[in-house]
Design an enzyme around this catalytic site. Structure first.
Site, PDB file in Angstrom:
ATOM      1  NE  ARG A   1       0.115 -63.177  42.044  1.00  0.00           N
ATOM      2  CZ  ARG A   1       0.025 -63.831  40.806  1.00  0.00           C
ATOM      3  NH1 ARG A   1      -0.370 -63.219  39.891  1.00  0.00           N
ATOM      4  NH2 ARG A   1       0.954 -64.807  40.520  1.00  0.00           N
TER       5      ARG A   1
ATOM      6  CD  GLU B   1       1.044 -70.830  31.123  1.00  0.00           C
ATOM      7  OE1 GLU B   1       1.513 -71.731  32.145  1.00  0.00           O
ATOM      8  OE2 GLU B   1       0.688 -69.720  31.370  1.00  0.00           O
TER       9      GLU B   1
END
Ligand code: AMP
Length: 408
Positions: A241, A379
Site C-alpha cells: 500500500r 491482537e
C-alpha cells in the site's frame, strides 16, 4: 469439559484463528492457526501453545472456496482434535466500527446490520470480516459472538485530529480520520504498563510495522491520533500500500491517464509501497538481503517516512516519553529500528545497539528518555480478553500478561 474461546481474523483469502482455554478468569493459549490461499490453493496450518505443528493439510480442502467455508472446517477440526473442549464464545477482528463503536460489542441481529452498513467505508476488509460472523451464527445459533474493532481505540482522538479540511457535511457523513491497528495499540499499552508503568502513562508513539504499517500517538493510555486515516491506505508506505499520497495524483491518474477507479484502487492497495517502489518485493527480508538500487530506495523511503511521522506525532503529543516497535518488521528488523532511532537522536533517543540486536525489550540506553522498546503484538489475545470481559468472566481487558508471553 474445558471451556474455550475461538478468535477469528478473516481476510479475503485467509482466516487466522486462535483458541484460548478459560482458566478461572485467565486465558491459556491452546492453538494458533490459519487457512491461507482460500479459493486458490487452501492451506490449513495449526500449531499448539509450544509452537509444534499439529495440523498441516492441503489436499482435503478443495471445497474451502471462501472464508465462510473455512469456519465450519476450523470448528470440525477442533471438535475432532480436542475432545472435551466446549467453545463458549467467538471473538472477531472487525476492521471498522464506523463513527459509532468505540468499544467491542456482542453481535446480535441489529448490530450485524449496523456493521454491514459500514462496508462501504472498508469494502476490501469489512465484508470479509463479517462473513464468518454469519457463518458461525448459522452453524451455532445462540453462541456468543463479539466484534472487536481496529478503529475503536482511536475514537478518543480529539475532533481536531479526526476532521479533514472538507466541508463539515462530509465529516457528518462519515468521511473522517478513523485510524486502525487499535487492537494492537491496546495490547502494546497494556504490555508496556507491565514493563514500565510511568512510560505507559506518558506520551507514547507505537510504530506498528508489518505488512500494514501505522504509527499512533497515545497519551495517558488514550489515542490522540494515528497515521492511518479514513482508510488503511494513509500514512506510512506499507508492503503493497502506498501510504500518504497527494490526492492530486489520483485526479491526475484518472483524468490524464484514463485509469478507472478500480485500477487506481488496485494500484494503491496491491502494487505500491515497498513492492511498488522497489520493483522487487513487499517483504522487508527480501529488500534487506538485496543489493539492487530499488531495494535500497524503498528501505530509505520507509525509514524517512517513519522519521517524519515520528516528528509529527511527537509534536501532537507535546513531547515523547516512549517509542515502541511492533509487528513483523518492528519486531524482527533490527537494522530498521536502528536507523529510525539514529534519525531520532534530535528527540533524545539513544539506542543501545546490543539491546537492539537482542530485541530488548528495552533498546534505549539505561536512564535515557525517551525509552525505546520492542514488544511483540498479540491482537488475538486482546480480542480474547475483550470477549472474556463481555462474557462477564473478567473485569479487566488488560489481564493475562503471563499467558501473552507464552503465546508468542
Ligand atoms: P506482519 O504483517 O506483522 O506479519 O509483518 C509481515 C512483514 O514483516 C513481512 O512482510 C516482512 O517484511 C517483515 N518481517 C518478518 N520477519 C522479518 C525479519 N526477520 N526481518 C525483517 N523483516 C521481517
Amino acid at each position: 469439559m474445558i471451556q474455550a474461546i475461538v478468535i477469528l481474523n478473516a481476510g479475503s483469502s485467509s482466516v487466522k484463528f486462535a483458541v484460548f482455554a478459560l482458566a478461572g478468569g485467565d486465558l491459556r493459549p491452546l492453538y494458533r492457526g490459519h487457512f491461507e490461499g482460500i479459493g486458490t490453493d487452501p492451506h490449513f496450518l495449526v500449531s499448539d501453545a509450544d509452537g509444534a505443528t499439529v495440523a498441516d493439510e492441503r489436499d482435503s480442502l478443495a471445497k474451502v472456496a471462501s472464508p465462510e467455508d473455512a469456519v465450519p472446517r476450523i470448528f470440525a477440526w477442533l471438535g475432532s482434535h480436542s475432545a472435551g473442549l466446549e467453545v463458549v464464545a467467538v471473538g472477531h477482528r472487525v476492521v471498522h466500527g464506523g463513527p459509532v463503536y468505540s468499544e467491542p460489542v456482542v453481535v446480535d441481529g441489529p448490530t450485524l446490520e449496523a456493521l454491514t452498513a459500514f462496508e462501504p467505508l472498508a469494502p476490501l476488509h469489512q465484508r470479509a470480516n463479517l462473513a464468518p460472523i454469519r457463518a458461525v451464527a448459522a452453524a451455532r445459533p445462540g453462541l456468543t459472538q463479539v466484534a472487536c474493532f481496529d478503529t475503536a481505540f482511536h475514537r478518543t482522538a480529539p475532533l481536531v485530529a479526526q476532521v479533514y479540511a472538507l466541508p463539515r457535511e462530509y465529516f457528518d457523513a462519515g468521511v473522517r480520520r478513523y485510524g486502525f491497528h487499535g487492537l494492537s495499540c491496546e495490547y502494546i499499552i497494556a504490555a508496556l504498563e507491565a514493563l514500565d508503568p510511568a512510560a505507559a502513562a506518558g506520551r507514547v508513539v507505537i510504530a506498528h510495522l508489518g505488512n500494514g504499517c501505522s504509527m499512533a500517538a497515545i497519551r495517558g493510555g488514550h489515542s490522540l491520533g494515528d497515521t492511518m486515516g479514513f482508510s488503511v491506505l494513509d500514512g506510512l508506505p506499507m508492503g503493497t500500500r502506498c501510504g500518504q499520497i497527494d490526492p492530486g495524483v489520483l485526479i491526475y491518474l484518472m483524468q490524464q491517464r484514463g485509469m478507472t477507479v478500480d485500477q487506481v484502487e488496485d494500484l494503491l492497495y496491491h502494487h505500491s509501497g515497498l513492492k511498488g517502489l522497489s520493483g522487487i518485493s513487499n517483504d522487508m527480508r527480501d529488500l534487506l538481503a538485496s543489493d539492487q538500487p530499488g531495494a535500497q530506495l524503498a528501505i530509505d523511503h520507509f525509514v524517512y517516512r517513519i522519521g517524519r511521522a515520528l516528528g509529527s506525532l511527537a509534536a501532537a503529543l507535546g513531547g515523547l516519553d516512549a517509542l515502541v516497535f511492533t509487528a513483523g518488521i518492528g519486531e524482527h528488523a533490527a537494522e530498521i529500528r536502528a536507523r529510525v532511532c539514529r534519525d531520532a537522536a534530535w528527540l533524545g533517543v539513544a539506542l543501545d545497539e546490543d539491546a537492539n540486536r537482542r530485541r530488548g525489550p528495552r533498546i534505549s540506553e539505561e536512564g535515557h528518555a525517551p525509552s525505546v522498546w520492542v514488544i511483540p503484538t498479540n491482537e488475538e489475545l486482546m480480542i480474547a480478553r475483550h470477549t472474556l470481559r463481555l462474557l462477564g468472566r473478567s473485569s479487566s481487558p488488560r489481564q493475562g500478561e503471563a499467558t501473552a508471553a507464552v503465546h508468542r
